[in-house]
Design an enzyme around this catalytic site. Structure first.
Site, short mmCIF file in Angstrom:
data_model
loop_
_atom_site.label_atom_id
_atom_site.label_comp_id
_atom_site.label_asym_id
_atom_site.label_seq_id
_atom_site.Cartn_x
_atom_site.Cartn_y
_atom_site.Cartn_z
N ILE A 55 0.80 -1.16 -0.04
CA ILE A 55 0.06 0.08 -0.01
C ILE A 55 0.70 1.19 0.05
CG2 ILE A 55 -1.70 1.39 1.09
CD1 ILE A 55 -2.91 -1.38 2.20
N GLY A 56 1.89 1.22 0.71
CA GLY A 56 2.91 2.57 0.94
C GLY A 56 4.13 2.41 0.52
N GLY A 57 4.62 1.49 -0.47
CA GLY A 57 5.72 1.35 -1.04
C GLY A 57 6.71 0.29 -0.36
N SER A 58 5.91 -0.85 0.23
CA SER A 58 6.86 -1.94 0.88
C SER A 58 7.42 -2.68 -0.19
CB SER A 58 5.70 -2.79 1.69
OG SER A 58 4.65 -3.29 0.75
N SER A 100 1.22 -0.99 11.32
CA SER A 100 2.60 -0.49 10.94
C SER A 100 3.65 -1.57 10.90
CB SER A 100 2.92 0.87 11.96
OG SER A 100 1.91 1.92 11.90
N ARG A 101 3.35 -2.80 10.47
CA ARG A 101 4.04 -3.86 10.88
C ARG A 101 4.82 -4.53 9.64
NH1 ARG A 101 3.39 -8.68 10.01
NH2 ARG A 101 2.38 -9.26 8.11
N GLY A 110 8.13 1.12 12.54
CA GLY A 110 6.80 1.09 11.65
C GLY A 110 6.31 2.62 11.84
N VAL A 111 5.70 2.99 10.53
CA VAL A 111 5.41 4.58 10.50
C VAL A 111 4.00 4.96 9.86
CG1 VAL A 111 7.72 4.79 9.96
CG2 VAL A 111 6.15 4.61 8.24
N GLU A 167 0.88 4.72 11.09
CA GLU A 167 -0.39 5.30 11.80
C GLU A 167 -0.34 6.29 12.83
OE1 GLU A 167 -2.74 1.07 12.77
OE2 GLU A 167 -0.56 0.63 12.88
#
Length: 780
Positions: free
Chosen positions: A496-499, A537-538, A725-726, A728
């Site tokens: 979702i966020g660039g993982s 955030s895992r 983890g970032v 939330e």
């Protein structure tokens, strides 16, 4: 968990850089496939009939006309689903009541919110399916609806689920008082944290502030609606294509609800157009499976925007009371918080995380926190970015701001005087390990934003802080070494966020490669090892740890190959920055890419594998954020303009700083929307009146300034890369900061969210002593 391969005290080669996103080209060119893009030969289109009532008995459903309609292949109702009673499905660290999940996916004897599914149709086109829905005859007996937690907790409130029983009246005037014998109740659960002597703490206070708060139901606001395409094969195996935050969640929950074996279901995760917690559960997937089984054809369903807002999980509205006492020098002596979270139609609000996180930023000796899970006639809530914490932070962080004002202390200084640090007990009890809360406050205090002068009429500056504990859960990873020296990394974590980029960077760091030499892949449930949801955030922490360990496993195997070539023992081989070297030997180093070309001659392919349970190995790191926001209020309309915004967040270690900053800015932006505009508006019958993005008002680029992101790195000592983890905690403090800024702009303490123009204008009129009915009506 493998030992760190970094011998340079944190001076990473790849981690901390900003390579081009691996999946960027496909997405910007439109080649990436999202759930609604999938199609199959012979595919049917499904549509769902939804309740027009907030609370009603279903007296009868007649589908005969719909079945006879040309082009209709299948119609299903609650009668087509197996009864699921008392089954609890383990999904990560959560236990899901699949009985209630089943009732939410398809109503049986009763509908419990506007939009509750009552039937579904599969036909040759969407239009034919819509026509068939109009032919389904449903007879309802309407019941009184209860729409807020405050109403639902009253002794004479209509009962949604008679099997729920409570021994607590839990009125705001007498929270948590035992009533005696069990009775039907809308209170599904209660949690309490308490320590110290609350009475003594308040007696020691020079200043006490107590206020009541209300927050509205808000939606995650993802752009892509829910979707599902199911293929039920003749051998009873099922394949589901969908946009989800957790393909293994979909598999487990769908199997539990339909009485299938998990091994019979394959879930293929498509690209996902946002989720923010709202796509961690199921809505359409079981319907698509049942329609496919009944029709013998592939079936696809896609929600409209109205369906998304009416019938998927928003987050809870709340009713709260916060009371805090402090000495003149700004030391908090006691705190008492009472909260009621609306769960929607079925139990399961984030009432527990809300209690666990509120006041987590502060070292308070005497405290009591009560939190209640309350069912109401609204959609069953789902997770939304740090679920439960933003609302509770809104209450406590605005009370803290008022305490600072009454003590005559800078609001950031008050936070520093009471800040949690390593060893401070959390509200739930366990002491914090190494954390970076103080560093976030200091970063904002020293920022050019906070040190600047804010001038002009009706302008104000507000600050607030937030805490989120972050998740761990289970992840799996595979690292494949190819003969040209490139690598593929396979995980089950939806990106979702660039993982994808983050996973490639972790593997590249360990293997001494460039990020571009690594191809990250997201696999389906038949290909990847079990991997829990993309949430909490895992992913950078837990899946990143799995990739880190899998890459080290590959290195171990590669050392064995080099040892075989050099006729040495594996422990005589070192691997440093992509080169294999013999210890104390003049043998020329061998690059990984050269060795990769010789794998077939030394034993065959090399694949590194790893599985982790990040919580079990103690790798999880807590997250804190502090924000500062400037606003300008138009006193004639009540409109609030955000002038400037800054967030400082302890991220542990930023794998890809650009994506870290994006997460911080995105959470802040959503918090601003929650603060100023977003809310569900129901009429007197419990029907949602703003089921569209024209009326459900989310902030756009015209409503927001550039958001300054200060990345604070206090490495997590329990993770080999320092990751925390970032995703939330950035949403937790903005609402309180905006409210505090509005107070400084116009002198009004707002205690109800959203602080929309009509609501703020009404408060301004009251402040200035004009209570005429005409002006109050104008504010409405």
């Amino acid at each position: 968990m493998a030992d760190s391969n970094d011998s340079r005290n944190g001076a990473f080669r790849v981690i901390g850089t900003r390579p081009v996103r691996h999946d960027g080209l496909e997405k910007v060119t439109g080649r990436a496939l999202y759930g609604a893009d999938y199609s199959m030969p012979g595919m049917l289109h499904g549509k769902v009939l939804r309740s027009p009532h907030a609370h009603a008995f279903i007296k009868s459903i007649n589908v005969d006309k719909a079945l006879r309609h040309p082009g209709v292949y299948a119609v299903i109702t609650g009668a087509d689903f197996p009864e699921v009673k008392g089954v609890m499905a383990q999904v990560g660290e959560l236990v899901v009541n699949t009985h209630y999940l089943s009732l939410n996916v398809m109503a049986r004897d009763k509908v419990l919110y506007d939009g509750h599914p009552v039937a579904a149709v599969a036909a040759t086109s969407k239009h034919v399916a819509e026509e068939a829905l109009e032919l389904i005859d449903v007879v309802y007996k309407e019941l009184p609806a209860v729409m807020t937690a405050e109403e639902a907790m009253k002794p004479d409130a209509p009962i949604l689920l008679p099997e729920l029983r409570s021994r607590f009246i839990a009125h705001r005037t007498d929270p948590g008082s035992p009533e005696g014998p069990d009775r039907p109740s809308n209170i599904a659960a209660h949690i309490q944290f308490q320590r110290g002597d609350l009475g003594a703490g308040f007696r020691a206070a020079d200043i006490v502030v107590e206020r009541e708060y209300t927050t509205a139901t808000v939606h995650q606001g993802y752009i892509e609606p829910q979707n599902a395409l199911a293929v039920y094969s003749a051998d009873d195996h099922v394949t589901i294509y969908c946009s989800t935050q957790g393909s293994f969640n979909v598999r487990t929950l769908t199997a539990s609800m339909l009485g299938l074996s998990e091994g019979m279901i394959r879930v293929v995760p498509a690209e996902i157009g946002g989720g923010f917690g709202g796509k961690t559960t199921i809505y359409l997937e079981p319907l698509a499976v049942m329609l496919s089984k009944k029709s013998g054809r592939p079936v696809k369903l896609t929600m409209s925007r109205g369906e998304v807002l009416r019938a998927t999980g928003p987050t809870s509205g709340t009713k709260m009371r916060a009371k805090m006492g402090a000495s003149r020098d700004g030391r908090i002596t006691a705190a008492e918080v009472w909260m009621a979270y609306e769960a929607g139609a079925f139990p399961g609000s984030p009432f527990a995380p809300g209690a666990m996180t509120t006041l987590g930023s502060y070292n308070i000796e005497n405290l009591k926190i009560d939190s209640f899970d309350v069912v109401v006639n609204r959609p069953k809530v789902a997770a939304y970015r740090a679920p439960g914490s933003p609302a509770s932070a809104f209450a406590c962080e605005t009370v803290l701001d008022e305490l600072a004002e009454k003590c005559g202390i800078d609001p950031l200084e008050l936070r520093l005087r009471n800040a949690s640090h390593e060893g401070t007990p959390q509200p739930a009890g366990p002491p914090f390990k190494r954390i970076g809360y103080v560093e976030t406050v200091v970063a904002v205090k020293n920022s050019t934003h906070y040190r600047s002068q804010l001038t002009g009429k009706y302008r104000g500056r507000g600050v607030a802080s937030g805490f989120w504990f972050n998740g761990g859960l289970q992840s799996s990873a595979t690292v494949n070494i190819h003969t040209d020296g490139t690598v593929s990394v396979v995980t089950g974590s939806v990106d979702i966020g660039g993982s994808r980029a983050a996973m490639a960077m972790v593997a590249a760091e360990v293997l001494g490669l460039d990020a571009g030499d690594v191809r990250p892949l997201v696999a389906d449930t038949d290909v990847s090892g079990h991997t829990d949801v993309t949430g909490g955030s895992r992913i950078a922490l837990a899946t990143g740890l799995a990739v880190y360990d899998a890459a080290h496993d590959a290195v171990r195997q590669l050392k064995e190959r080099v040892a075989k070539l050099w006729e040495k023992q594996p422990d005589e081989i070192e691997f440093i920055e992509g080169l294999f070297k013999a210890r104390a030997d003049g043998t020329a180093p061998m690059p990984l890419k050269l060795l990769a070309s010789r794998l077939a001659r030394t034993g065959g392919p090399v694949t590194g594998r790893a599985t982790v349970n990040a919580g079990a190995v103690g790798a999880v790191g807590n997250a804190f954020a502090t924000v500062c926001v400037d606003v300008e209020v138009d006193p004639d309309t009540g409109k609030v303009q955000i002038l400037r915004a800054t967030i400082a967040q302890d991220v542990g270690r930023a794998i890809h700083p650009s994506y870290v900053e994006g997460q911080m800015q995105g959470g802040f932006a959503q918090g601003i929307g929650w603060a100023l505009n977003e809310e569900y508006v129901y009429d007197s019958r419990g029907v949602l009146r703003n089921a569209g993005l024209l009326d459900y008002r989310m902030p756009t680029c015209l409503d927001l300034p550039l958001i300054d992101a200060i990345v604070v790195e206090v490495p997590n000592p329990n993770h080999p890369l320092g990751v925390r983890g970032v995703g939330e905690v950035s949403i937790v403090p903005p609402m309180a900061a905006v409210a505090n800024a509005i107070y400084r702009a116009v002198g009004v303490r707002m205690t109800e969210l959203p602080i929309s123009p009509p609501r703020l204008l009404k408060a301004l009129l009251r402040k200035h002593g004009d209570s005429s009915e005409t002006q109050a009506a104008a504010a409405d």
